[in-house]
Enzyme design. Structure first.
Site, PDB file in Angstrom:
ATOM      1  N   ARG A  94       0.856  -1.189   0.000  1.00  0.00           N
ATOM      2  CA  ARG A  94       0.000   0.000   0.000  1.00  0.00           C
ATOM      3  C   ARG A  94       0.890   1.236   0.000  1.00  0.00           C
ATOM      4  O   ARG A  94       2.111   1.152   0.145  1.00  0.00           O
ATOM      5  CB  ARG A  94      -1.028   0.011   1.136  1.00  0.00           C
ATOM      6  CG  ARG A  94      -0.714  -0.669   2.425  1.00  0.00           C
ATOM      7  CD  ARG A  94       0.348  -0.031   3.257  1.00  0.00           C
ATOM      8  NE  ARG A  94       0.141   1.386   3.415  1.00  0.00           N
ATOM      9  CZ  ARG A  94       1.101   2.266   3.662  1.00  0.00           C
ATOM     10  NH1 ARG A  94       2.365   1.869   3.796  1.00  0.00           N
ATOM     11  NH2 ARG A  94       0.852   3.544   3.785  1.00  0.00           N
TER      12      ARG A  94
ATOM     13  N   ASP B  39      -2.604  10.576  -2.154  1.00  0.00           N
ATOM     14  CA  ASP B  39      -2.969   9.502  -3.076  1.00  0.00           C
ATOM     15  C   ASP B  39      -3.342  10.032  -4.452  1.00  0.00           C
ATOM     16  O   ASP B  39      -3.226   9.318  -5.451  1.00  0.00           O
ATOM     17  CB  ASP B  39      -4.096   8.656  -2.493  1.00  0.00           C
ATOM     18  CG  ASP B  39      -3.586   7.806  -1.351  1.00  0.00           C
ATOM     19  OD1 ASP B  39      -3.533   8.311  -0.214  1.00  0.00           O
ATOM     20  OD2 ASP B  39      -3.173   6.656  -1.606  1.00  0.00           O
TER      21      ASP B  39
END
Lengths: 347, 347
Positions: B46, B237
């Site tokens: 991640r 992100d």
């Protein structure tokens, strides 16, 4: 409701073990003051009003086995019991206020013999117990007026039946609104580290069939930005004369976020949660708890061993961020120094 | 550092299983694209930059067993592989940007035979892998200038070596400042529900001997009110053309709190995290994940069965709350529409 968070039964204080909810519903019978002290410390019983009642019952546990008529010895035991209970937790003022109520019984009856004092203290503890439910219902009725059909409400920690004798402060507002057939939704912040929102508030609200959604504390801001929060209700552990309010850690965060998003922020608390001896929130002692509450969940490590932790159990919300304080005497609004003086100091 | 979050070894992508940290340090060898898809989905790997590299490696896994010279079949397999990987997670744009980098290799070599394309794609994936570390070190150097001796810094989630190939974005700033002998403290928000801050950031920072304190997310506001936060660094992100930034849930909360307390709030992200095709954060898809991430910790229920849950994995911080964006090209400052255009679109 009939949850009966705390109840006096045959010389014992029966409490629900809130550390085990929602997985297990178990009672603990506190038969001496030492057990009650630990019950408060460990949060087996928690919530400012419930802690107040637990303290009064703790005094009864401390003095009930005293035999004989030696008043000097009795008073020594009584005050030592009160002093001991006062060391269990530092922030919720209800603890100290209710211990003072018990001390007032003794101070007001200087001529009374031991047997009579024991009886009067028992009566006072039962009055404190009974008053809590009525006071909660009055707060609920005042607060319910603020809830309009279709509203989305947010709350933090557990200010419900489990935090009081049997109805709640912030959640009492929801129970009252539900009784009045209002349609509304509640978002419950899980409330790290001990998850009272996830474990206790969700359990209570589901039991009463109130439409409830659980979120993590760090999701509240995003929810507000999306327009999903119309009003916020929280409980309180101590309110200063100027309206500054100590409550569960994360409450101040919600108040700042509410201000930024233009959302009304209400505190719901009875008179017993006010500390009129202090001028501002700066004088409220904030309990810091052990690191393992943060580093472990259900006995399992969730952080590396040896990490430093900061774990305050409460924070202080300045009065300027509070839209109103819902009390048993109605909703108090700014300027708080004035309104608290007139409604709480001299109700 | 030498953590080696992700590495290509003999036809397999080796990743650290981040769901097991900090209790266990284990590797997973992804030998086909399906396993990589699940590794991304389950958050075994991640962090936006690491996901970008994982996607490029995923493409290699998808095409490496293709035999023969049938280019039509090869291209079908290649694009299906890319499309499949694109469905693993929706928010981090690095995933899509790196898949596009791979598609560009194919589009730019229309005459190339299958064997050559396989070779060129392998080269491009290795370039993407190698670029990440260098880019992180450049961001770290730019960001470290912001850290003064004695500063108390705050970060959320894990934007470190574990979120990149091997250095980090926000944490790269700390690593760089530490290398420059700066003295500073870091507060790490635990980052519910999956505790990447507690599990991963604390683990990384302790490993590098950086003075680190873990807090629950709902304690950040209280810390700021007490003057214990001088500067905030977060990863990202996806960053829109106007500077609006999607990052781990709770980032927006920190940005609002920072604004209220007058604390500078910096995003640290490479060019690969910018999405210049979108005008604002409103166009960023926000992943919502399963309820049990919130209702269970380490397999144990922490909320009543059947409770409704809202579990967005990210939130969007509007550009107006961001003091600056630390990139490999330097620190970008408002007005972002202009500065992103000049520094990122045409660097």
């Amino acid at each position: 409701m009939a949850i009966e968070t705390i109840k006096w039964i045959n010389g014992a204080a029966r409490i629900i073990d809130q550390t085990k909810l929602p997985n297990k519903f178990e009672h603990i019978y506190c038969r001496d003051v030492n057990r009650m002290w630990h019950a408060i410390k460990r949060l087996e019983v928690r919530g400012a009003p419930a802690i107040g009642v637990a303290a009064a019952f703790g005094v009864l546990l401390g003095i009930q086995k005293f035999k004989g008529n030696d008043k000097h010895k009795f008073l020594k035991l009584f005050h030592e019991t009160c002093d001991y209970l006062a060391t269990s937790r530092p922030t919720a003022v209800n603890l100290f206020n209710m211990l003072n109520e018990m001390r007032v019984v003794v101070a007001s009856n200087p001529q009374a013999e031991v047997r009579l004092l024991q009886k009067l203290l028992h009566q006072r503890a039962m009055e404190i117990f009974k008053a809590d439910q009525e006071v909660c219902r009055r707060m609920g009725a005042h607060g319910a007026i603020l809830i309009k059909n279709g509203m989305q409400c947010l709350t933090v920690c557990n200010a419900g039946a489990l935090a009081t004798v049997d109805y709640g402060t912030a959640l009492g507002v929801f129970y009252s609104a539900k009784k009045n057939s209002k349609k509304f939704k509640v978002y419950s912040c899980e409330t790290r580290p001990l998850l009272q929102g996830a474990r206790l508030t969700c359990w209570e609200l589901m039991r009463e069939k109130i439409d409830t959604t659980l979120i993590c504390d760090n999701m509240a801001a995003s929810l507000m930005a999306k327009g999903h929060v119309d009003i916020i209700f929280t409980g309180a552990d101590r309110i200063a004369s100027n309206g500054d309010t100590a409550n569960k850690i994360g409450t101040y965060m919600l108040a700042v976020l509410a201000k930024y998003h233009g959302i009304p922020f209400y505190v719901v608390a009875p008179r017993s949660t006010f500390d009129l001896k202090i001028k501002s929130g700066k004088q409220i002692p904030i309990e810091e708890r052990k690191a393992d509450e943060v580093t472990h969940v259900a006995g399992k490590a969730t952080a590396p061993k040896g990490i430093k932790v900061y774990n305050p159990a409460f924070d202080v919300t300045p009065a300027k961020l509070i839209t109103g304080i819902v009390t048993e005497y109605g909703i108090i609004r700014p300027p708080y120094v004035k309104s608290i003086k007139s409604k709480i100091a001299c109700p």
